[in-house]
Design a protein around this motif. Structure first.
Motif, short mmCIF file in Angstrom:
data_model
loop_
_atom_site.label_atom_id
_atom_site.label_comp_id
_atom_site.label_asym_id
_atom_site.label_seq_id
_atom_site.Cartn_x
_atom_site.Cartn_y
_atom_site.Cartn_z
N ALA A 190 0.83 -1.20 0.00
CA ALA A 190 0.00 0.00 0.00
C ALA A 190 0.86 1.25 0.00
CB ALA A 190 -0.92 -0.01 1.22
N PHE A 191 1.91 1.26 0.81
CA PHE A 191 2.81 2.41 0.84
C PHE A 191 3.47 2.62 -0.52
CE2 PHE A 191 7.17 4.03 1.48
CZ PHE A 191 6.84 5.33 1.89
N ASN A 192 3.83 1.53 -1.18
CA ASN A 192 4.51 1.64 -2.47
C ASN A 192 3.63 2.23 -3.56
OD1 ASN A 192 6.99 0.68 -1.61
ND2 ASN A 192 6.52 -1.45 -2.07
N ILE A 193 2.32 2.08 -3.44
CA ILE A 193 1.46 2.64 -4.49
C ILE A 193 0.88 4.00 -4.12
CG2 ILE A 193 0.88 0.40 -5.46
CD1 ILE A 193 -1.87 0.63 -4.14
N CYS A 194 1.01 4.42 -2.85
CA CYS A 194 0.49 5.75 -2.48
C CYS A 194 1.57 6.67 -1.93
CB CYS A 194 -0.64 5.63 -1.46
SG CYS A 194 -0.13 5.23 0.22
N SER A 195 2.70 6.12 -1.48
CA SER A 195 3.84 6.90 -0.98
C SER A 195 3.48 7.81 0.18
CB SER A 195 4.47 7.73 -2.12
OG SER A 195 4.91 6.90 -3.16
N ASP A 196 2.44 7.45 0.92
CA ASP A 196 1.96 8.28 2.03
C ASP A 196 1.88 7.42 3.28
OD1 ASP A 196 0.59 9.87 3.84
OD2 ASP A 196 -0.85 10.62 2.37
N LEU A 197 2.90 7.49 4.12
CA LEU A 197 2.96 6.67 5.32
C LEU A 197 1.84 7.03 6.29
CD1 LEU A 197 4.62 4.41 6.64
CD2 LEU A 197 6.00 6.17 7.74
N ALA A 211 -8.59 -3.18 5.19
CA ALA A 211 -8.80 -1.83 4.67
C ALA A 211 -7.58 -1.36 3.88
CB ALA A 211 -9.10 -0.86 5.82
N VAL A 212 -6.39 -1.72 4.35
CA VAL A 212 -5.16 -1.32 3.66
C VAL A 212 -5.12 -1.90 2.25
CG1 VAL A 212 -2.64 -1.53 3.67
CG2 VAL A 212 -3.85 -1.02 5.79
N GLN A 213 -5.63 -3.11 2.09
CA GLN A 213 -5.64 -3.75 0.77
C GLN A 213 -6.51 -3.02 -0.23
OE1 GLN A 213 -6.75 -7.73 2.11
NE2 GLN A 213 -4.71 -8.49 1.59
N GLN A 214 -7.37 -2.13 0.24
CA GLN A 214 -8.25 -1.38 -0.65
C GLN A 214 -7.63 -0.07 -1.14
OE1 GLN A 214 -11.02 -2.94 -1.70
NE2 GLN A 214 -10.19 -4.57 -0.39
N ILE A 215 -6.45 0.28 -0.64
CA ILE A 215 -5.77 1.48 -1.13
C ILE A 215 -5.39 1.28 -2.59
CG2 ILE A 215 -3.68 2.90 -0.91
CD1 ILE A 215 -3.81 2.47 2.11
N ARG A 216 -5.69 2.26 -3.42
CA ARG A 216 -5.49 2.15 -4.86
C ARG A 216 -4.57 3.26 -5.39
NH1 ARG A 216 -7.06 -2.15 -3.98
NH2 ARG A 216 -8.96 -3.20 -4.67
N VAL A 217 -4.00 2.99 -6.56
CA VAL A 217 -3.22 4.01 -7.27
C VAL A 217 -4.12 5.19 -7.60
CG1 VAL A 217 -1.97 4.50 -9.41
CG2 VAL A 217 -1.64 2.31 -8.24
N ARG A 218 -3.60 6.40 -7.45
CA ARG A 218 -4.38 7.58 -7.82
C ARG A 218 -3.44 8.70 -8.25
NH1 ARG A 218 -6.95 8.82 -1.84
NH2 ARG A 218 -5.01 9.11 -0.69
N ALA A 219 -3.88 9.45 -9.25
CA ALA A 219 -3.07 10.55 -9.75
C ALA A 219 -2.86 11.59 -8.64
CB ALA A 219 -3.75 11.20 -10.95
#
Length: 585
Positions: A190-197, A211-219
């Motif tokens: 999740a951190f690798n695709i959002c870069s927001d700790l 819930a962490v598994q639901q974090i998605r790539v976003r512009a």
């Protein structure tokens, strides 16, 4: 939550001598932190108040911070600076000076107050901003306990450096909120695709790993770049990639990730997540006109070129564009091309799960190429002769070599990972005698003779991502010019530590230790087992030996574009060593 609680954890982390102890201590702090404050606390533990890509800088010049310390302690700025020289650290000087105040009961600070005020300090700009920053910091120090003052000053001057990496904080979060450290890969992905700790911390605290598994790539949130392994021959590359691959030119430039968000903003990020669009206005204008999706995340390589001949120019020339002044003049003097090689997101669709051929097809449709905006040259190859011929052509065209990418249906984009679906084949890797390595500086040895009074050699280390440690592989004193040597103390001063940092694993001592922060490029004659170095120790036939570089030499290239975690890994060194042994067997 009292800031003193955070400061006590900082103190304990500084004194920790092993990574497990550091994980346990950060987990203890996480347990003490209210959920609503957790994003702020994990960012503060990194010495930050926002993710790297947000471009929020709280760094203050030491003289201004010393003035604040002096005002809060009732002494002069010179007295505070003298204390910094005496202790080697303005934070320790602040702790000492504020400890001498007559106040019987210092109220101390709340985490929320510290975090909000640091944002105010960072936001102060324009006329009178220095005075406003000073006023805000003095107000904080006036209420701070001596221990709080130590770390507050280190935070605002950018010198917190507790010796903990992101992986250690993720381990702590997993231990507290995800059932144990075995769940770290979920958080890491999740951190690798959002870069927001902070986002990852808040999500796992509120909803667990599900819930962490639901974090998605976003512009707008940079994806941490996928990295490549390396091999030394076309035959090895094809064998590793299943007999065929897409071979792309490897350009000698700056890797960038371009984001266009729904509001039309277009930003460029370096591989270290630093904003750089303002340094390349010509590139931003070109991309904005050429990108077809309204929202997009695209990766490419920025390369300098000669407008007269069209020839590509070396890395040092494109780095000339990384400047703070004279942007328009630099753009005119050093024109650049962008070679696009991947598409990660388009109009709400996460493309990272798609295989390379599908992403390449989507990339082709997303970019209207023209002039200096091009797609990276790529061909599908199925035999050694074809790969060798393309390699030679890439070198002839001014490139470093090739990045060979798996075309298997299961090979998606692995954010932040260094996997075997991408493999580098570079000029320097074609023989075991000229391997180019990017290594972290972890120590220095004082010079002798004409180098007396300065650093004569640096202790270098490779990164072991499995254990989040830096393992020593060589000392290097060759290849440095007199100017390089003269500039080393200034470059390395913020990284100095009194003792070997907990994340540094070294079989030999150093005169001065550094927190890993500076990466340099070296070449060497060969890799050889050594009882004095720890890189890949336990993975060689002699389990007491590690790998060492023989005749290392600094190439003159400072890898300011790389974080220490982007350094050559210990597994890469091991693979190079094993390949060289097979070649001579």
């Amino acid at each position: 939550m009292r800031y003193e609680t955070v400061a006590e954890a900082y103190r304990d982390l500084e004194q920790a001598t092993g990574r497990l102890a550091m994980i346990d201590r950060i987990a203890g702090l996480i347990e003490q932190t209210p959920v609503e404050l957790l994003p702020a606390v994990v960012l503060l533990c990194q010495g930050k108040i926002a993710p790297d890509f947000a471009g929020v800088d709280i760094g203050l010049a030491e003289r201004l911070a010393a003035r604040a310390v002096g005002t809060a302690a009732g002494v002069t700025q010179d007295r505070a600076l003298a204390g910094a020289r005496e202790t080697g650290d303005l934070g320790l000087a602040a702790e000492r000076l504020l400890g001498e105040r007559d106040l019987v009961d210092t109220p101390g600070l709340q985490v929320s107050v510290v975090f909000d005020t640091l944002h105010e300090i960072a936001a102060a700009a324009g006329a009178g901003s220095q005075g406003r920053k000073l006023e805000l910091l003095v107000a904080l120090l006036g209420r701070a306990t001596p221990l709080e003052a130590r770390y507050l000053v280190r935070t605002v001057t950018g010198n917190l450096r507790l010796g903990i990496g992101t992986a250690t904080i993720l381990d702590g979060l997993a231990q507290v909120y995800a059932g144990g450290r075995k769940a770290r890969p979920v958080l890491e992905r999740a951190f690798n695709i959002c870069s927001d700790l902070g986002l990852v911390a808040a999500t796992v605290a509120e909803g667990g790993p599900e819930a962490v598994q639901q974090i998605r790539v976003r512009a707008g949130n940079p994806v941490r770049p996928m990295l490549a392994q390396r091999l030394s021959s076309p035959a090895e590359v094809l064998a590793k990639l299943g007999g065929s691959c897409a071979a792309e030119y490897k350009y000698d430039g700056i890797r960038v990730q371009a984001h266009r968000t729904a509001d039309g903003t277009l930003e460029l990020y370096t591989r270290g997540l630093e904003r750089m669009a303002w340094q390349f206005p010509d590139l931003v204008q070109m991309l904005d006109a050429a990108l077809r999706p309204a929202e997009v995340i695209l990766e490419g390589e920025v390369v300098a070129f000669d407008p007269a001949s069209g020839d590509l120019r070396p890395f040092q020339e494109v780095m000339y564009r990384r400047r703070t002044h004279g942007i328009a003049e630099a753009a005119a003097q050093v024109p650049v091309s962008l070679f696009c090689f991947d598409l990660l997101y388009a109009d709400g669709e996460d493309l990272t799960h798609l295989d390379y051929p599908q992403r390449r097809q989507r990339l082709t449709a997303a970019v209207e190429t023209s002039g200096p905006l091009r797609l990276a040259t790529a061909e599908v190859v199925t035999d050694v002769a074809g790969l060798d011929a393309l390699f030679e052509q890439a070198v002839a065209d001014g490139c470093e070599g090739l990045v060979c990418k798996s075309i298997a249906p299961t090979a998606g984009y692995q954010a932040g990972a260094r996997g075997w679906t991408w493999v580098k084949l570079k000029r320097d890797y074609r023989t075991e005698l000229t391997d180019t390595l990017d290594l972290a500086v972890v120590g220095a040895l004082y010079g002798r003779g004409r180098r007396a009074g300065m650093y004569g050699a640096l202790l270098l280390a490779a990164y072991d991502p499995d254990n989040d440690v830096f393992q020593a592989v060589s000392k290097c004193g060759t290849g440095f010019s007199d100017a390089d040597l003269a500039g080393l103390p200034g470059r390395l001063a913020p990284l100095i530590r009194d003792e070997r940092p907990a994340r540094v694993d070294s079989g030999r001592d150093a005169d001065v230790w550094f927190e890993p922060g500076l990466v340099i490029e070296v070449v060497a004659a060969e890799l050889t087992p050594s009882p004095h170095y720890t890189a890949a120790r336990g993975k060689l036939p002699d389990e007491d030996a590690g790998l060492a570089l023989r005749f290392p030499r600094f190439t003159g290239r400072w890898r300011d574009d790389k974080t220490p975690e982007d350094a050559t890994t210990t597994d890469e060194l091991l693979q190079l060593y094993q390949a060289a042994r097979r070649a001579t067997a």
